[in-house]
Write a protein that holds these residues in place. Sequence first.
Motif, PDB file in Angstrom:
ATOM      1  N   ALA A   1     -37.342   2.099 -13.956  1.00 43.29           N
ATOM      2  CA  ALA A   1     -37.926   2.032 -12.619  1.00 43.29           C
ATOM      3  C   ALA A   1     -36.905   1.564 -11.591  1.00 43.29           C
ATOM      4  N   ARG A   2     -36.067   0.581 -11.963  1.00 46.93           N
ATOM      5  CA  ARG A   2     -35.052   0.110 -11.029  1.00 46.93           C
ATOM      6  C   ARG A   2     -34.060   1.209 -10.688  1.00 46.93           C
ATOM      7  N   HIS A   3     -33.635   1.953 -11.713  1.00 47.67           N
ATOM      8  CA  HIS A   3     -32.697   3.061 -11.466  1.00 47.67           C
ATOM      9  C   HIS A   3     -33.357   4.155 -10.636  1.00 47.67           C
ATOM     10  N   LEU A   4     -34.618   4.455 -10.943  1.00 43.84           N
ATOM     11  CA  LEU A   4     -35.324   5.499 -10.217  1.00 43.84           C
ATOM     12  C   LEU A   4     -35.579   5.089  -8.773  1.00 43.84           C
ATOM     13  N   ALA A   5     -35.836   3.806  -8.531  1.00 40.37           N
ATOM     14  CA  ALA A   5     -36.109   3.344  -7.169  1.00 40.37           C
ATOM     15  C   ALA A   5     -34.921   3.620  -6.258  1.00 40.37           C
ATOM     16  N   ASP A   6     -33.696   3.386  -6.743  1.00 42.84           N
ATOM     17  CA  ASP A   6     -32.511   3.666  -5.931  1.00 42.84           C
ATOM     18  C   ASP A   6     -32.416   5.150  -5.602  1.00 42.84           C
ATOM     19  N   GLN A   7     -32.702   5.997  -6.590  1.00 41.87           N
ATOM     20  CA  GLN A   7     -32.645   7.440  -6.352  1.00 41.87           C
ATOM     21  C   GLN A   7     -33.679   7.866  -5.326  1.00 41.87           C
ATOM     22  N   LEU A   8     -34.896   7.332  -5.442  1.00 42.20           N
ATOM     23  CA  LEU A   8     -35.959   7.730  -4.527  1.00 42.20           C
ATOM     24  C   LEU A   8     -35.698   7.219  -3.109  1.00 42.20           C
ATOM     25  N   HIS A   9     -35.161   6.012  -2.980  1.00 46.03           N
ATOM     26  CA  HIS A   9     -34.810   5.516  -1.651  1.00 46.03           C
ATOM     27  C   HIS A   9     -33.769   6.437  -1.000  1.00 46.03           C
ATOM     28  N   SER A  10     -32.825   6.928  -1.796  1.00 43.07           N
ATOM     29  CA  SER A  10     -31.823   7.858  -1.267  1.00 43.07           C
ATOM     30  C   SER A  10     -32.469   9.181  -0.871  1.00 43.07           C
TER      31      SER A  10
ATOM     32  N   THR B   1     -29.975  10.432   6.385  1.00 42.61           N
ATOM     33  CA  THR B   1     -28.984   9.406   6.049  1.00 42.61           C
ATOM     34  C   THR B   1     -28.604   9.555   4.585  1.00 42.61           C
ATOM     35  N   ARG B   2     -27.326   9.805   4.343  1.00 42.54           N
ATOM     36  CA  ARG B   2     -26.832   9.927   2.973  1.00 42.54           C
ATOM     37  C   ARG B   2     -26.257   8.569   2.558  1.00 42.54           C
ATOM     38  N   ILE B   3     -26.934   7.890   1.649  1.00 43.58           N
ATOM     39  CA  ILE B   3     -26.496   6.567   1.190  1.00 43.58           C
ATOM     40  C   ILE B   3     -25.378   6.752   0.168  1.00 43.58           C
ATOM     41  N   LEU B   4     -24.208   6.203   0.469  1.00 41.19           N
ATOM     42  CA  LEU B   4     -23.054   6.333  -0.407  1.00 41.19           C
ATOM     43  C   LEU B   4     -22.923   5.167  -1.377  1.00 41.19           C
ATOM     44  N   ASP B   5     -23.270   3.987  -0.933  1.00 39.09           N
ATOM     45  CA  ASP B   5     -23.175   2.814  -1.788  1.00 39.09           C
ATOM     46  C   ASP B   5     -24.074   1.734  -1.205  1.00 39.09           C
ATOM     47  N   ARG B   6     -24.662   0.948  -2.075  1.00 34.66           N
ATOM     48  CA  ARG B   6     -25.521  -0.141  -1.637  1.00 34.66           C
ATOM     49  C   ARG B   6     -25.299  -1.340  -2.550  1.00 34.66           C
ATOM     50  N   PRO B   7     -25.459  -2.563  -2.019  1.00 30.50           N
ATOM     51  CA  PRO B   7     -25.305  -3.740  -2.879  1.00 30.50           C
ATOM     52  C   PRO B   7     -26.391  -3.779  -3.938  1.00 30.50           C
ATOM     53  N   ASP B   8     -26.062  -4.356  -5.099  1.00 32.59           N
ATOM     54  CA  ASP B   8     -27.068  -4.439  -6.144  1.00 32.59           C
ATOM     55  C   ASP B   8     -28.059  -5.561  -5.832  1.00 32.59           C
ATOM     56  N   ALA B   9     -29.085  -5.668  -6.645  1.00 38.43           N
ATOM     57  CA  ALA B   9     -30.170  -6.614  -6.374  1.00 38.43           C
ATOM     58  C   ALA B   9     -29.956  -7.965  -7.033  1.00 38.43           C
ATOM     59  N   SER B  10     -28.752  -8.227  -7.523  1.00 43.34           N
ATOM     60  CA  SER B  10     -28.521  -9.467  -8.249  1.00 43.34           C
ATOM     61  C   SER B  10     -28.392 -10.675  -7.337  1.00 43.34           C
ATOM     62  N   GLY B  11     -28.085 -10.457  -6.059  1.00 42.99           N
ATOM     63  CA  GLY B  11     -27.864 -11.555  -5.137  1.00 42.99           C
ATOM     64  C   GLY B  11     -26.421 -12.013  -5.096  1.00 42.99           C
ATOM     65  N   HIS B  12     -25.571 -11.495  -5.985  1.00 42.96           N
ATOM     66  CA  HIS B  12     -24.156 -11.868  -6.023  1.00 42.96           C
ATOM     67  C   HIS B  12     -23.279 -10.829  -5.332  1.00 42.96           C
ATOM     68  N   ASP B  13     -23.853  -9.715  -4.952  1.00 47.54           N
ATOM     69  CA  ASP B  13     -23.096  -8.644  -4.294  1.00 47.54           C
ATOM     70  C   ASP B  13     -23.335  -8.740  -2.794  1.00 47.54           C
ATOM     71  N   ALA B  14     -22.306  -9.158  -2.067  1.00 43.49           N
ATOM     72  CA  ALA B  14     -22.421  -9.337  -0.618  1.00 43.49           C
ATOM     73  C   ALA B  14     -21.826  -8.167   0.161  1.00 43.49           C
ATOM     74  N   SER B  15     -21.518  -7.075  -0.506  1.00 46.69           N
ATOM     75  CA  SER B  15     -20.937  -5.929   0.183  1.00 46.69           C
ATOM     76  C   SER B  15     -21.980  -5.245   1.053  1.00 46.69           C
ATOM     77  N   ALA B  16     -21.481  -4.525   2.052  1.00 43.01           N
ATOM     78  CA  ALA B  16     -22.368  -3.824   2.971  1.00 43.01           C
ATOM     79  C   ALA B  16     -22.745  -2.462   2.400  1.00 43.01           C
ATOM     80  N   CYS B  17     -23.896  -1.996   2.792  1.00 43.74           N
ATOM     81  CA  CYS B  17     -24.324  -0.646   2.407  1.00 43.74           C
ATOM     82  C   CYS B  17     -23.487   0.372   3.164  1.00 43.74           C
ATOM     83  N   ARG B  18     -22.980   1.367   2.468  1.00 45.28           N
ATOM     84  CA  ARG B  18     -22.202   2.433   3.102  1.00 45.28           C
ATOM     85  C   ARG B  18     -23.053   3.694   3.161  1.00 45.28           C
TER      86      ARG B  18
END
Length: 347
Positions: A148-157, A221-238
């Motif tokens: 479900a977590r993997h699918l959620a990212d795909q569906l949001h994209s 909007t084509r999402i190229l990269d997004r931070p993970d949900a762990s809370g340790h990834d502070a990178s910006a969504c591209r």
Amino acid sequence: MDSEFGFELSVCQWAEECWPPGRERERPVLVARQLGTRRRRWDTLVIECNAEGLRQRADFGSRRLDSDLLHVVRNAPAEWEWYRDCLPDPGYPWRYVREAVHRAADRDLIEERTSGNRIELRRRFRYPDWIERIVAIENKPDLDASAARHLADQLHSDVALALGDEVWVATNRTDDAVAPVLLEDLPVEAGILGVDPQRRGPEAVSVRWNPQTLPTDTAGTRILDRPDASGHDASACRFEYADPEWKAHKRREIAERAYERGWRSYVDSMRSDCRHFEMDPTEAVARPTCRAKDCQQTPRQCSSSCEAFEPEPPAWRQRGWPIEGGPGKGLTRVLDRQRRRQRPDPD
């Protein structure tokens, strides 16, 4: 059900017979599987078609028109013109356009002639606007938390890009008052189907959540990269924007591949000439099975590298004239006839 592949065939069969869910069919549909873009492939695609446009599309034959051929046939003039005058600048060298013009003429999609040292063309048929809506369905029979977590990212994209008009998730139907999939962190814009893969007809699928219609005619909007949900990834969504023209062109390409392949094309990558290959005629849909392994097959398992492969005996393969093949080839012809039955014949 031995695999997600068998579940996918059930969803395709249901969509071909019963789409849209809960409503009367207003327009013809084409169903295909495992199609999409370079970045994203969907399990099942339902193309809702304009009836008259679909009939006109049959004038161009059963094979798909790729991006280069679409550029030629959609812009071919009614009267003879030099190809560089009548075709828009493709954004790549014109020599590739000339090759596409020759290919289109070889397939009788356009007329071509040489005037002096110039290549001229004119259209034979006007390419129709035959695509009304494109619906993407993700098939996840057993949707656990990890899937479900993997699918959620795909569906949001998918929702952000809005290349399809609707996005659905198909999963196994349960007897729970609230379907477990509804408790997952999926985008609310995606619809949810509960499927009983052992049944056939309208009662085989129930709608658990209705989707929202996505804005396919506006920029996506084509999402190229997004931070993970762990809370340790502070990178910006591209991300980057996809303009409406690109989306319209990509939708035509996808629909063309769906028109050619359908969903029964899985047999093209399986060894139907093996003596162990059979079709199991279950109530829901006939599924390829292997007598040697005693299981329902998938294209990955039933390949040229299968250790259980045995060619059909010559006595099987020499039935009919000239040599039409044994039972496996007969099943392939049946599936191909069923695939062509969904497309209108040209007048």
